[in-house]
Design an enzyme around this catalytic site. Structure first.
Site, PDB file in Angstrom:
ATOM      1  N   ASP A   1     -11.509 -28.937 -68.823  1.00 37.24           N
ATOM      2  CA  ASP A   1     -10.893 -28.855 -70.493  1.00 37.24           C
ATOM      3  C   ASP A   1     -10.552 -30.278 -70.668  1.00 37.24           C
ATOM      4  O   ASP A   1     -10.404 -31.239 -69.974  1.00 37.24           O
ATOM      5  CB  ASP A   1      -9.669 -28.136 -70.281  1.00 37.24           C
ATOM      6  CG  ASP A   1      -9.433 -27.222 -71.609  1.00 37.24           C
ATOM      7  OD1 ASP A   1     -10.079 -27.611 -72.446  1.00 37.24           O
ATOM      8  OD2 ASP A   1      -8.835 -26.258 -71.657  1.00 37.24           O
TER       9      ASP A   1
ATOM     10  N   ASP B   1     -12.724 -21.276 -78.469  1.00 38.07           N
ATOM     11  CA  ASP B   1     -11.493 -20.603 -78.167  1.00 38.07           C
ATOM     12  C   ASP B   1     -11.241 -19.230 -79.082  1.00 38.07           C
ATOM     13  O   ASP B   1     -10.440 -18.571 -78.867  1.00 38.07           O
ATOM     14  CB  ASP B   1     -10.140 -21.225 -78.267  1.00 38.07           C
ATOM     15  CG  ASP B   1      -9.943 -22.063 -77.063  1.00 38.07           C
ATOM     16  OD1 ASP B   1     -10.506 -21.750 -76.112  1.00 38.07           O
ATOM     17  OD2 ASP B   1      -8.921 -22.846 -77.159  1.00 38.07           O
TER      18      ASP B   1
HETATM   19  C1  DGJ Z   1      -8.113 -24.761 -74.138  1.00 39.47           C
HETATM   20  C2  DGJ Z   1      -9.121 -23.962 -73.771  1.00 39.47           C
HETATM   21  O1  DGJ Z   1     -10.220 -23.855 -74.829  1.00 39.47           O
HETATM   22  C3  DGJ Z   1      -8.645 -22.455 -73.422  1.00 39.47           C
HETATM   23  O2  DGJ Z   1      -9.642 -21.561 -72.987  1.00 39.47           O
HETATM   24  C4  DGJ Z   1      -7.721 -22.650 -72.172  1.00 39.47           C
HETATM   25  O3  DGJ Z   1      -8.093 -23.137 -70.895  1.00 39.47           O
HETATM   26  C5  DGJ Z   1      -6.871 -23.604 -72.674  1.00 39.47           C
HETATM   27  N1  DGJ Z   1      -7.207 -24.640 -73.055  1.00 39.47           N
HETATM   28  C6  DGJ Z   1      -5.579 -23.855 -71.543  1.00 39.47           C
HETATM   29  O4  DGJ Z   1      -4.688 -24.774 -71.781  1.00 39.47           O
END
Ligand code: DGJ
Length: 741
Positions: free
Chosen positions: A476, A546
């Site tokens: 991430d 997301d």
């Molecule tokens: C952002 C990501 O896009 C999410 O899927 C998740 O992993 C969160 N960060 C976790 O902090």
């Protein structure tokens, strides 16, 4: 076997080009690079410059391009001509591909042709044009790769300082292309967190249209470094001439589309020159990232299929390998878990037929436990309170249930409240004397610094050494650069930050891939912040967004798959009401949408109502048995665009290369009044083959197509079509088509 052919002058070491003379035969030499269906043509002009002549459908005779005069002024009244790699200085007044401050302070670059070398390896022709400044000792090599079957080309340059002093690169694009049409229509892709990859098509008017990022990291969240350019008419799915472009770079980029006073369109793609001047000392050279492009004479459908084929073969890690169905813990547990919560999730996942369990954020940090996004980032020790038996206990538990195990990391970042920030404040990207700007409570580590590269590599290496059974990493990156500044780079190298950060990142990834070629890695950057062809060779997939709302995903995945392949498009079934949009959608609609990409789950399985569990299991089985192979290797045909449909429908299909199998997805994106039923004309089938059409993922006996279960030949399915009875918002249908002999 690699064969090397040479044309023109042999390489001449560091000589001033005033001494290069061109044989008459060279001046009219036509240099063409072809794929099965497309062609790029250059000639050398009278003054020794390499001229861009043509990019389009493959021609049978390219000799006709010679002879050609070259007079490097787009404003002159003679024939328009544009250099293959236009530089600033002598006559060129448009945005140049290259501008340099030479060792003696001169602002002029004048590149003339020196030689051409061509190499072939299986399926790829690689041409290298060597160009040299007529006065200053600067040498540019223009590389073109022609991927035969995929009809994709790649372009990039290396710029070498062969002078005795220092030169400063001001602009250093990867590629220049030029077009002449009556009108130009640019489709590009914009968005934001939880709303990535929207599409807009606009007419290009005289002047410059720029698509760019200055964010440094997470650069694709607001604009993607890719586009479709349609000539004469707006882009159509199956007709018209269009060009697809995509830059393979994960940092600041710039795509420039300039319609000049002669109505020619010049397209530049490369690293964004914004505050990015790059110094080359004597003997140093600079290599730009690749720009990939493809041409279609029959609409944007071919553009997508060309890019997908190329990506699977050359651009995406393990591009042809089927991906496991996963359950990711994020939306099901967020930071609130202990061993029991996770092992319960694994139990349920295994029972549903899921193959991989991924533990998301929140598993680390002790002095500063990562129980929210406020602290602990950077402290990559297992949180002993939450997970007293450590990661290996969870990995073993997963294995005992027949599941593979994956884990989330964000190694480029740090919370100020962390042991890492306390120990290494000098590793943080910041400008001395100014307040640090946090975003999601975090700061960025300075990957230009080799010590930081070593640390980031160590995060991965230590995890995988301690736990060799980790199968998958979700990488991430949840912020971009807002306050640039490196304590590692010297004061006169601060503008190198943008390039050196990404180079540092890629170096770490190179090490990871050399040692761990089989580990799956997902590119996540707050969702779709790193969806680009620079990052894909290191990753097996990307987290598209997301936003896991199925209806939103119909649009977003439609746009994402214009350029990037479905197999890389992580697409998860999440809870209802959806956590981002609040929408309530049937489980069938959520599965039917997620199954058109790399299927996964993003929920607490216990929240699936008992009555829906059987459907979820069946859909997972269907995906494994019928759909996954087509998502991995099939050709994508878009049948009804959710953007263009006058009614509220969308449909697409995936067809196997041998045309023996296909899957059709259809969705209602809104309510349709009585009597409105879409007829989808299938594509990509063999007209002569006979197919049985069978609806799968059914929730009732009602047929979504009256001919369900019957056999039709490809011609019928394509010409007459399939009339669908799906009318209410969130209605959907999935059909298998299998050849019957
Ligand atoms: C952002 C990501 O896009 C999410 O899927 C998740 O992993 C969160 N960060 C976790 O902090």
């Amino acid at each position: 076997m690699t064969c090397v052919l040479r044309w023109g002058l042999m390489a001449v070491s560091s000589l001033l080009l005033s001494s290069i003379t061109h044989a008459a035969s060279q001046l009219n030499q036509v240099y063409q690079l072809s794929t099965d269906n497309t062609q790029l043509v250059y000639t050398v002009g009278e003054d020794g410059r390499l001229i861009f002549r043509y990019y389009g459908p493959r021609l049978s005779n390219t000799d006709q391009f010679a002879p050609w005069r070259s007079y490097n002024r787009p404003d002159c009244q003679r024939e328009a001509n544009y250099e293959a790699y236009p530089s600033f200085g002598l006559g060129y007044v448009n945005e140049p591909a290259l501008s340099v401050i030479n060792a003696n302070g001169s602002l002029i670059t004048e590149l003339v042709f020196d030689n051409y070398v061509q190499q072939s390896s299986e399926g790829v022709i690689h041409g290298i044009f060597t160009l040299r400044d007529r006065v200053a000792a600067v040498c540019v090599q223009l590389h073109v790769e022609a991927y035969q079957q995929e009809d994709v080309m790649a372009q990039w340059v290396t710029i070498a300082n062969e002078s005795k002093g220092e030169v400063s690169l001001q602009r250093f694009y990867s590629s220049f292309l030029n077009f002449r049409a009556n009108n130009y229509y640019l489709t590009h892709f914009y968005g934001t967190w939880a709303g990535e990859m929207n599409r807009v098509e606009e007419t290009l008017e005289p002047g410059i249209k720029v698509v760019e990022s200055k964010k440094g990291v997470r650069t694709t969240q607001s604009e993607n470094p890719s586009f479709i350019l349609s000539l004469d008419h707006p882009a159509q799915e199956n007709s018209g001439h269009c060009i697809g472009g995509a830059l393979a770079w994960s940092g600041n980029y710039k795509l420039s589309f300039e319609v000049d006073e002669r109505d020619y369109l010049s397209v530049l793609a490369g690293i964004n020159p914004f505050l990015a001047a790059y110094k080359l000392n004597k003997g140093e050279q600079f290599q730009t990232p690749k720009f990939l492009f493809t041409y279609s004479a029959n609409g944007q459908g071919t553009i997508s299929r060309n890019f997908h084929d190329w990506a699977r073969r050359y651009g995406l890690h393990a591009g042809m390998k089927e991906r496991p169905i996963l359950l990711n813990s994020w939306e099901g547990a967020y930071f609130n878990f202990d061993e029991q919560v996770l092992t319960d999730m694994m139990d349920d996942a295994a029972q549903m037929g899921v193959e991989l369990f991924v533990l998301d954020d929140g598993w680390f940090g002790n002095k500063y436990p990562r129980n929210s996004d406020k602290m602990g980032l950077g402290d990559w020790q297992v949180n002993a309170k939450k997970l007293p038996r450590g990661l290996q206990y969870l990995i073993d538990y997963a294995t005992s249930k027949g599941l593979k195990f994956g884990i989330w990391i964000e190694p480029e970042m740090v919370n100020p409240k962390s042991e890492l920030a306390e120990k290494h404040p000098e590793w943080i990207v910041q400008s001395p004397g100014r307040e640090k700007i946090t975003m999601r409570n975090q700061l960025l580590l300075d990957l230009t610094n080799p010590e930081v590269q070593e640390f980031v590599w160590g995060v991965v290496d230590k995890l995988l050494t301690a736990h060799p059974d980790i199968y998958y990493i979700k990488w991430d990156a949840n912020r971009h650069v807002e306050q640039v500044g490196s304590q590692y780079l010297s004061s006169n190298e601060q503008t190198h930050f943008w390039v050196d950060y990404i180079r540092g990142l890629y170096e770490v990834y190179d090490r990871i891939r050399a040692k761990y070629p089989d580990v799956m890695i997902q590119a996540c950057a707050s969702g779709g912040g790193r969806v680009d062809y620079g990052s894909l060779p290191y990753h097996d997939e990307f987290w598209t967004s997301d936003n896991s709302d199925a209806l939103q995903r119909v649009y977003m995945q439609y746009v994402t798959n214009l350029i990037y392949p479905p197999i890389a498009t992580a697409s998860h079934v999440s809870a209802t009401p959806n956590h981002q949009t609040g929408s309530v959608t049937p489980i069938k609609f959520r599965f039917d949408v997620a199954m058109s990409g790399r299927l996964g789950l993003e929920l607490q399985p216990k929240d699936i109502p008992a009555g829906e569990m059987a459907f979820a299991r069946e859909a997972i089985t269907n995906y494994k048995n019928h759909v996954r192979e087509l998502v991995t290797k099939g050709d994508l045909y878009r049948l009804i665009s959710p953007y263009a449909c006058t009614n509220n429908h969308a449909a697409n299909m995936l067809v196997s290369k041998d045309k023996r199998k296909a899957v059709l997805f259809a969705y209602c994106t809104g309510f349709n009044r009585r009597g409105i039923r879409p007829t989808v004309h299938l594509q990509g089938l063999d007209p002569a083959k006979v197919y049985r059409i069978t609806e799968i993922n059914k929730v009732s006996k009602r047929k979504a197509f009256w001919g369900d279960g019957n056999c039709y030949d490809g011609a019928y399915l394509q010409q007459v079509g399939v009339e669908l009875q799906i009318a209410r918002q969130y209605d959907s249908a999935v059909f298998l088509l299998e050849e019957v002999k």
